[in-house]
Design a protein around this motif. Sequence first.
Motif, PDB file in Angstrom:
ATOM      1  N   LYS A 167       0.827  -1.226   0.000  1.00 31.44           N
ATOM      2  CA  LYS A 167       0.000   0.000   0.000  1.00 31.44           C
ATOM      3  C   LYS A 167       0.857   1.270   0.000  1.00 31.44           C
ATOM      4  CE  LYS A 167      -3.340  -2.196   3.011  1.00 31.44           C
ATOM      5  NZ  LYS A 167      -3.668  -2.148   4.428  1.00 31.44           N
ATOM      6  N   ASP A 168       2.153   1.117   0.259  1.00 30.06           N
ATOM      7  CA  ASP A 168       3.033   2.289   0.352  1.00 30.06           C
ATOM      8  C   ASP A 168       3.652   2.565  -1.017  1.00 30.06           C
ATOM      9  OD1 ASP A 168       4.793   4.303   1.047  1.00 30.06           O
ATOM     10  OD2 ASP A 168       6.226   2.951   2.041  1.00 30.06           O
ATOM     11  N   GLU A 169       2.878   3.244  -1.843  1.00 34.31           N
ATOM     12  CA  GLU A 169       3.287   3.462  -3.247  1.00 34.31           C
ATOM     13  C   GLU A 169       4.622   4.202  -3.334  1.00 34.31           C
ATOM     14  OE1 GLU A 169       3.295   2.593  -6.933  1.00 34.31           O
ATOM     15  OE2 GLU A 169       1.623   1.880  -5.724  1.00 34.31           O
ATOM     16  N   GLU A 170       4.819   5.191  -2.463  1.00 35.09           N
ATOM     17  CA  GLU A 170       6.081   5.945  -2.519  1.00 35.09           C
ATOM     18  C   GLU A 170       7.263   5.045  -2.130  1.00 35.09           C
ATOM     19  OE1 GLU A 170       6.048   9.643  -0.349  1.00 35.09           O
ATOM     20  OE2 GLU A 170       8.075  10.148  -1.018  1.00 35.09           O
ATOM     21  N   GLY A 171       7.036   4.212  -1.116  1.00 34.35           N
ATOM     22  CA  GLY A 171       8.087   3.271  -0.716  1.00 34.35           C
ATOM     23  C   GLY A 171       8.429   2.307  -1.847  1.00 34.35           C
ATOM     24  N   LEU A 172       7.401   1.826  -2.537  1.00 34.83           N
ATOM     25  CA  LEU A 172       7.635   0.897  -3.648  1.00 34.83           C
ATOM     26  C   LEU A 172       8.431   1.584  -4.760  1.00 34.83           C
ATOM     27  CD1 LEU A 172       4.112  -0.811  -3.964  1.00 34.83           C
ATOM     28  CD2 LEU A 172       6.078  -1.564  -2.617  1.00 34.83           C
ATOM     29  N   ASN A 173       8.077   2.832  -5.050  1.00 37.42           N
ATOM     30  CA  ASN A 173       8.809   3.562  -6.099  1.00 37.42           C
ATOM     31  C   ASN A 173      10.254   3.827  -5.683  1.00 37.42           C
ATOM     32  OD1 ASN A 173       6.893   3.636  -8.112  1.00 37.42           O
ATOM     33  ND2 ASN A 173       5.865   5.422  -7.215  1.00 37.42           N
ATOM     34  N   THR A 174      10.460   4.057  -4.385  1.00 35.78           N
ATOM     35  CA  THR A 174      11.828   4.243  -3.900  1.00 35.78           C
ATOM     36  C   THR A 174      12.652   2.982  -4.162  1.00 35.78           C
ATOM     37  OG1 THR A 174      11.001   5.723  -2.175  1.00 35.78           O
ATOM     38  CG2 THR A 174      13.208   4.832  -1.858  1.00 35.78           C
ATOM     39  N   MET A 175      12.034   1.820  -3.945  1.00 30.46           N
ATOM     40  CA  MET A 175      12.752   0.557  -4.193  1.00 30.46           C
ATOM     41  C   MET A 175      13.022   0.371  -5.684  1.00 30.46           C
ATOM     42  SD  MET A 175      13.200  -0.406  -1.182  1.00 30.46           S
ATOM     43  CE  MET A 175      12.553   0.492   0.230  1.00 30.46           C
ATOM     44  N   ARG A 176      12.040   0.750  -6.513  1.00 32.28           N
ATOM     45  CA  ARG A 176      12.242   0.627  -7.973  1.00 32.28           C
ATOM     46  C   ARG A 176      13.392   1.528  -8.428  1.00 32.28           C
ATOM     47  NH1 ARG A 176       6.165   0.989  -7.918  1.00 32.28           N
ATOM     48  NH2 ARG A 176       5.564  -1.209  -7.802  1.00 32.28           N
ATOM     49  N   ASP A 177      13.399   2.762  -7.930  1.00 32.82           N
ATOM     50  CA  ASP A 177      14.474   3.689  -8.317  1.00 32.82           C
ATOM     51  C   ASP A 177      15.824   3.202  -7.780  1.00 32.82           C
ATOM     52  OD1 ASP A 177      12.786   5.316  -9.738  1.00 32.82           O
ATOM     53  OD2 ASP A 177      12.319   6.611  -8.027  1.00 32.82           O
ATOM     54  N   LEU A 178      15.803   2.635  -6.584  1.00 29.57           N
ATOM     55  CA  LEU A 178      17.038   2.067  -6.039  1.00 29.57           C
ATOM     56  C   LEU A 178      17.560   0.963  -6.963  1.00 29.57           C
ATOM     57  CD1 LEU A 178      19.163   1.637  -3.803  1.00 29.57           C
ATOM     58  CD2 LEU A 178      17.553   0.041  -2.729  1.00 29.57           C
ATOM     59  N   GLY A 179      16.656   0.088  -7.402  1.00 29.83           N
ATOM     60  CA  GLY A 179      17.066  -1.007  -8.288  1.00 29.83           C
ATOM     61  C   GLY A 179      17.657  -0.483  -9.585  1.00 29.83           C
ATOM     62  N   LYS A 180      17.016   0.539 -10.141  1.00 28.92           N
ATOM     63  CA  LYS A 180      17.533   1.118 -11.404  1.00 28.92           C
ATOM     64  C   LYS A 180      18.920   1.734 -11.179  1.00 28.92           C
ATOM     65  CE  LYS A 180      12.964   2.189 -13.153  1.00 28.92           C
ATOM     66  NZ  LYS A 180      11.867   3.037 -12.810  1.00 28.92           N
ATOM     67  N   ASN A 181      19.062   2.484 -10.083  1.00 33.53           N
ATOM     68  CA  ASN A 181      20.347   3.142  -9.825  1.00 33.53           C
ATOM     69  C   ASN A 181      21.438   2.132  -9.473  1.00 33.53           C
ATOM     70  OD1 ASN A 181      19.137   5.581 -10.306  1.00 33.53           O
ATOM     71  ND2 ASN A 181      18.745   6.036  -8.148  1.00 33.53           N
ATOM     72  N   MET A 182      21.040   1.080  -8.786  1.00 33.07           N
ATOM     73  CA  MET A 182      22.024   0.047  -8.433  1.00 33.07           C
ATOM     74  C   MET A 182      22.526  -0.654  -9.700  1.00 33.07           C
ATOM     75  SD  MET A 182      21.655  -2.861  -5.497  1.00 33.07           S
ATOM     76  CE  MET A 182      23.129  -3.666  -4.846  1.00 33.07           C
ATOM     77  N   ALA A 183      21.591  -0.955 -10.602  1.00 34.81           N
ATOM     78  CA  ALA A 183      21.978  -1.603 -11.867  1.00 34.81           C
ATOM     79  C   ALA A 183      22.895  -0.686 -12.670  1.00 34.81           C
ATOM     80  CB  ALA A 183      20.735  -1.954 -12.677  1.00 34.81           C
ATOM     81  N   TRP A 184      22.529   0.601 -12.736  1.00 30.98           N
ATOM     82  CA  TRP A 184      23.347   1.579 -13.475  1.00 30.98           C
ATOM     83  C   TRP A 184      24.776   1.622 -12.914  1.00 30.98           C
ATOM     84  CZ3 TRP A 184      25.825   6.033 -11.747  1.00 30.98           C
ATOM     85  CH2 TRP A 184      26.293   6.906 -12.743  1.00 30.98           C
ATOM     86  N   LEU A 185      24.854   1.686 -11.578  1.00 29.44           N
ATOM     87  CA  LEU A 185      26.162   1.789 -10.925  1.00 29.44           C
ATOM     88  C   LEU A 185      26.982   0.518 -11.127  1.00 29.44           C
ATOM     89  CD1 LEU A 185      28.025   3.442  -9.089  1.00 29.44           C
ATOM     90  CD2 LEU A 185      26.746   2.576  -7.120  1.00 29.44           C
ATOM     91  N   MET A 186      26.341  -0.622 -11.022  1.00 22.59           N
ATOM     92  CA  MET A 186      27.065  -1.887 -11.186  1.00 22.59           C
ATOM     93  C   MET A 186      27.611  -2.025 -12.598  1.00 22.59           C
ATOM     94  SD  MET A 186      24.824  -4.531  -8.911  1.00 22.59           S
ATOM     95  CE  MET A 186      25.963  -5.901  -9.146  1.00 22.59           C
ATOM     96  N   LYS A 187      26.822  -1.552 -13.572  1.00 23.13           N
ATOM     97  CA  LYS A 187      27.297  -1.643 -14.955  1.00 23.13           C
ATOM     98  C   LYS A 187      28.480  -0.705 -15.200  1.00 23.13           C
ATOM     99  CE  LYS A 187      23.383  -3.589 -17.266  1.00 23.13           C
ATOM    100  NZ  LYS A 187      22.363  -3.453 -18.303  1.00 23.13           N
ATOM    101  N   LYS A 188      28.502   0.424 -14.513  1.00 21.04           N
ATOM    102  CA  LYS A 188      29.647   1.350 -14.632  1.00 21.04           C
ATOM    103  C   LYS A 188      30.894   0.739 -13.999  1.00 21.04           C
ATOM    104  CE  LYS A 188      27.588   5.043 -16.346  1.00 21.04           C
ATOM    105  NZ  LYS A 188      27.799   5.333 -17.770  1.00 21.04           N
ATOM    106  N   LEU A 189      30.691   0.133 -12.823  1.00 21.86           N
ATOM    107  CA  LEU A 189      31.850  -0.377 -12.065  1.00 21.86           C
ATOM    108  C   LEU A 189      32.340  -1.722 -12.580  1.00 21.86           C
ATOM    109  CD1 LEU A 189      30.832   0.527  -8.386  1.00 21.86           C
ATOM    110  CD2 LEU A 189      32.507   1.675  -9.819  1.00 21.86           C
ATOM    111  N   TYR A 190      31.394  -2.498 -13.112  1.00 25.35           N
ATOM    112  CA  TYR A 190      31.749  -3.858 -13.580  1.00 25.35           C
ATOM    113  C   TYR A 190      31.277  -4.063 -15.024  1.00 25.35           C
ATOM    114  CZ  TYR A 190      32.452  -4.643  -8.593  1.00 25.35           C
ATOM    115  OH  TYR A 190      32.896  -4.567  -7.304  1.00 25.35           O
ATOM    116  N   PRO A 191      31.859  -3.286 -15.990  1.00 26.03           N
ATOM    117  CA  PRO A 191      31.372  -3.370 -17.384  1.00 26.03           C
ATOM    118  C   PRO A 191      31.683  -4.730 -18.008  1.00 26.03           C
ATOM    119  CG  PRO A 191      33.288  -1.905 -17.238  1.00 26.03           C
ATOM    120  CD  PRO A 191      32.974  -2.329 -15.843  1.00 26.03           C
TER     121      PRO A 191
END
Length: 191
Positions: A167-191
């Motif tokens: 029910k916590d839509e903002e919390g869910l979006n925070t997790m989605r954005d975290l996942g996107k940013n984590m993937a972005w960062l991992m691809k930069k660090l471990y191409p």
Amino acid sequence: MKVIAINGSARKDGNTSILINIVFEELNKEGIETEQIQLAGATLSGCRACYKCFGQKNKHCAQDNDILNELIDKILPAQGLILGSPTYFSDVTANMRAFIERCGLVARANDYMLKGKVGAGVVAVRRAGGIPAFNALNLFFHYMQMVMPGSSYWNVGLGRNIGEVWKDEEGLNTMRDLGKNMAWLMKKLYP
Ligand SMILES: Cc1cc2nc3c(=O)[nH]c(=O)nc-3n(C[C@H](O)[C@H](O)[C@H](O)COP(=O)(O)O)c2cc1C
């Protein structure tokens, strides 16, 4: 590339697990493998301050009577680590605290063996105390010389009973954005 998540909740498949899986969805979309290990049902002891890890330097804790060393063996080959915890009395759970103490000291004794991995904390909370719990996880990543992605808010999802975080839509979006940013960062660090 792989991300391991350690979930310190005492409840299997609870709110913390749901939040972690939402982060995982974004990582999986980017081709990053994921595995969640739930500590529910396990009991991890705290550090006994024997400092044997500094003598043996084998990337393991000398207190070898629970699953701590198995967790370390899972984490070491992975490029990313998520630590998830519900808020218990405005902090992480006892199991997560024990993990932090022992994995942290073993890492310290072994030339900062987690250095350079990407780390993110995920917290479930009913009402208050989620930020101190989130801070406890971030303090671990910082000390371990790990690299932390940001999100669009702090990584905390609200809910008491299992499933209430949906029910916590903002919390869910925070997790989605975290996942996107984590993937972005991992691809930069471990191409
Ligand atoms: C021992 C205990 C202590 C708790 N302390 C807090 C607290 O300090 N603040 C809060 O908002 N919720 C607190 N809660 C509620 C949990 O954080 C909340 O139910 C959370 O969603 C549980 O996540 P889980 O389903 O992953 O276990 C506590 C729950 C337990 C069992």
